[in-house]
Motif scaffolding. Structure first.
Motif, short mmCIF file in Angstrom:
data_model
loop_
_atom_site.label_atom_id
_atom_site.label_comp_id
_atom_site.label_asym_id
_atom_site.label_seq_id
_atom_site.Cartn_x
_atom_site.Cartn_y
_atom_site.Cartn_z
N VAL A 69 0.83 -1.20 0.00
CA VAL A 69 0.00 0.00 0.00
C VAL A 69 0.87 1.26 0.00
O VAL A 69 0.63 2.20 -0.77
CB VAL A 69 -0.96 0.01 1.21
N ASP A 70 1.89 1.27 0.83
CA ASP A 70 2.77 2.44 0.89
C ASP A 70 3.49 2.66 -0.44
O ASP A 70 3.65 3.80 -0.90
CB ASP A 70 3.79 2.29 2.02
N GLY A 71 3.94 1.56 -1.05
CA GLY A 71 4.62 1.69 -2.34
C GLY A 71 3.68 2.18 -3.43
O GLY A 71 4.06 3.03 -4.26
N ILE A 72 2.47 1.67 -3.46
CA ILE A 72 1.48 2.09 -4.45
C ILE A 72 1.15 3.57 -4.26
O ILE A 72 1.09 4.35 -5.22
CB ILE A 72 0.21 1.23 -4.33
N THR A 73 0.94 3.97 -3.00
CA THR A 73 0.58 5.35 -2.70
C THR A 73 1.68 6.32 -3.14
O THR A 73 1.41 7.36 -3.75
CB THR A 73 0.31 5.53 -1.20
N GLU A 74 2.92 5.95 -2.84
CA GLU A 74 4.05 6.81 -3.20
C GLU A 74 4.12 6.98 -4.71
O GLU A 74 4.38 8.09 -5.21
CB GLU A 74 5.35 6.19 -2.67
N GLY A 79 2.33 10.40 -9.99
CA GLY A 79 1.63 10.27 -11.27
C GLY A 79 1.62 8.87 -11.82
O GLY A 79 1.25 8.66 -12.98
N GLY A 80 2.01 7.89 -11.01
CA GLY A 80 2.04 6.51 -11.46
C GLY A 80 0.67 5.85 -11.41
O GLY A 80 -0.30 6.41 -10.93
N ARG A 81 0.63 4.63 -11.94
CA ARG A 81 -0.62 3.88 -12.01
C ARG A 81 -0.48 2.54 -11.28
O ARG A 81 0.63 2.06 -11.03
CB ARG A 81 -0.98 3.60 -13.47
N LEU A 82 -1.62 1.95 -10.98
CA LEU A 82 -1.68 0.59 -10.44
C LEU A 82 -2.26 -0.29 -11.53
O LEU A 82 -3.36 -0.02 -12.04
CB LEU A 82 -2.55 0.55 -9.19
N ILE A 83 -1.52 -1.33 -11.90
CA ILE A 83 -1.96 -2.20 -12.99
C ILE A 83 -2.00 -3.64 -12.50
O ILE A 83 -0.99 -4.19 -12.05
CB ILE A 83 -1.01 -2.09 -14.20
N TYR A 84 -3.18 -4.24 -12.54
CA TYR A 84 -3.35 -5.64 -12.17
C TYR A 84 -3.15 -6.52 -13.40
O TYR A 84 -3.60 -6.17 -14.50
CB TYR A 84 -4.75 -5.90 -11.63
N LEU A 142 3.64 -2.89 -22.52
CA LEU A 142 4.30 -2.02 -23.49
C LEU A 142 3.31 -1.04 -24.11
O LEU A 142 3.61 0.14 -24.28
CB LEU A 142 4.98 -2.86 -24.57
N GLU A 143 2.11 -1.54 -24.42
CA GLU A 143 1.08 -0.68 -24.99
C GLU A 143 0.67 0.41 -24.00
O GLU A 143 0.34 1.53 -24.39
CB GLU A 143 -0.14 -1.52 -25.38
N LEU A 144 0.70 0.07 -22.71
CA LEU A 144 0.37 1.06 -21.68
C LEU A 144 1.54 1.99 -21.37
O LEU A 144 1.39 2.90 -20.56
CB LEU A 144 -0.05 0.34 -20.39
N GLU A 145 2.67 1.75 -22.01
CA GLU A 145 3.89 2.55 -21.79
C GLU A 145 4.26 2.56 -20.31
O GLU A 145 4.46 3.62 -19.69
CB GLU A 145 3.70 3.97 -22.34
N LEU A 146 4.37 1.38 -19.76
CA LEU A 146 4.72 1.20 -18.35
C LEU A 146 6.04 1.90 -18.02
O LEU A 146 6.99 1.86 -18.80
CB LEU A 146 4.86 -0.30 -18.04
N THR A 147 6.09 2.55 -16.85
CA THR A 147 7.32 3.22 -16.41
C THR A 147 7.63 2.81 -14.97
O THR A 147 6.85 2.11 -14.32
CB THR A 147 7.18 4.75 -16.46
N GLU A 148 8.76 3.31 -14.48
CA GLU A 148 9.18 2.99 -13.13
C GLU A 148 8.29 3.64 -12.07
O GLU A 148 8.35 3.29 -10.90
CB GLU A 148 10.64 3.42 -12.90
N ARG A 149 7.43 4.56 -12.48
CA ARG A 149 6.51 5.19 -11.53
C ARG A 149 5.28 4.33 -11.26
O ARG A 149 4.52 4.61 -10.33
CB ARG A 149 6.04 6.55 -12.06
N ASP A 150 5.09 3.29 -12.05
CA ASP A 150 3.90 2.45 -11.94
C ASP A 150 4.09 1.28 -10.99
O ASP A 150 5.22 0.93 -10.62
CB ASP A 150 3.50 1.92 -13.32
N THR A 151 2.98 0.68 -10.61
CA THR A 151 2.98 -0.56 -9.82
C THR A 151 2.25 -1.63 -10.59
O THR A 151 1.16 -1.38 -11.12
CB THR A 151 2.27 -0.36 -8.46
N VAL A 152 2.83 -2.81 -10.67
CA VAL A 152 2.16 -3.95 -11.31
C VAL A 152 1.92 -5.01 -10.25
O VAL A 152 2.84 -5.46 -9.57
CB VAL A 152 3.01 -4.53 -12.46
#
Length: 316
Positions: A69-74, A79-84, A142-152
């Motif tokens: 939760v803390d990692g996702i929130t940060e 400006g990152g996203r949560l992707i399941y 790749l289509e979502l242009e995932l970056t290091e700011r995101d959480t998977v």
């Protein structure tokens, strides 16, 4: 005689059968060999007793869940996203949680995303062999242009789904936060993720039916990942949703009730404040509590990063 193709296929089958034989989610319980002989009331009691194991098992992993939760929130704050990512039941649970965030918390649909092996069709119908495509999740990311700011967050009851493993490995390789939710210990997806959440609840009520306890476990965990991160982002105030979007009559009525409960004003005053606030419950509450007009209240909210409690303090 078997040709080389048949021999290789048989070898892979034998290997898979050996793997499955060691998974708790695939085990058959000796206590439930008589289910077909029981009356309905006893079946309800037995199944409910199994389900009660789930929240207790989830509680044992509170530290890992809090870390996620803390990692996702940060990352949300950057400006990152949560992707399941998941297949079958696990994938549907991720899609469900993602789809509930916009109406509940007023988020943009791109903020929490659910990817399921086999695509949109797989939400309602089984797509054969989709979960075995280890590269499919990577293509979607790749289509979502995932970056290091995101959480998977990879979800798999068995913990070995190739679609999920491949997606987590790709995400971790580019620096995104990776979380795994599995129902078996020492799982492949746990090894692929930075934060493994491996919650073992034992054999399913019906052997191998991981839509049961495993699915319930997954739902409880994803509920916490989004709900608690949204709380930390200021999407609630005093335990109430204040960033909901009134997309129907029920939600409009809930918006008015929320404003009345949080401010103590009557229905007419709440409705008028909501209209002045452009339908924003959070802004309407701030205006009424702080006695402020819409523009300065909106500016205070922006300064407080959308956290209502801090905006109220700033204007009081």
């Amino acid at each position: 005689m078997l040709d080389e193709t048949d021999s290789a296929a048989n070898s892979r089958l034998a290997e898979l059968l050996d793997v499955l034989s060691h998974l708790d989610t695939e085990a058959a319980s000796t206590e439930r060999g008589d289910l077909d002989l029981l009356d309905t009331a006893e079946l309800v009691v037995r199944m409910n007793a199994e389900d009660q194991r789930v929240p207790l098992a989830v509680a044992e992993h509170a530290t890992d869940i809090a870390r996620a939760v803390d990692g996702i929130t940060e990352r949300f704050r950057r400006g990152g996203r949560l992707i399941y990512i998941g297949a079958g039941t696990a994938g549907r649970i991720g899609v469900l949680d993602a789809s509930e965030c916009p109406p509940t918390f007023g988020t943009d649909p791109s903020m929490v995303v659910g990817l399921i092996a086999g695509g949109e069709t797989a939400i309602r119908s089984a797509v054969e062999n989709a979960e075995d495509d280890a590269d499919a999740a990577q293509r979607s990311l790749l289509e979502l242009e995932l970056t290091e700011r995101d959480t998977v967050v990879g979800i798999s009851a068995s913990g070995r789904t190739p679609y999920v493993v491949g997606g987590l490995e790709y995400a971790r390789g580019i620096g995104a936060l990776t979380v795994a939710i599995a129902s078996n210990s020492n799982s492949d997806i746990g090894a692929a993720a930075e934060i493994p959440i491996e919650i073992v609840t034992g054999p399913e009520f019906i052997s191998g039916s991981t839509r049961l306890k495993s699915g319930t476990t997954q739902k409880l965990v994803v509920n916490m990942l989004t709900t608690l991160s949204m709380i930390k982002l200021g999407k609630t105030y005093r335990g109430v949703m204040v960033d909901l979007i009134a997309t129907n009559e029920k939600l409009h009525a809930r918006s008015i009730r929320t404003v009345t409960e949080l401010t103590g004003v009557g229905i007419d005053a709440a409705a008028a404040a909501l209209q002045a606030a452009g339908g924003s419950v959070k802004l309407a509450v701030l205006m009424l509590v702080a006695g402020a007009e819409a523009d300065p209240a909106r500016a205070a909210l922006a300064e407080a990063d959308g956290i209502l409690r801090e905006a109220i303090a700033a204007l009081s």
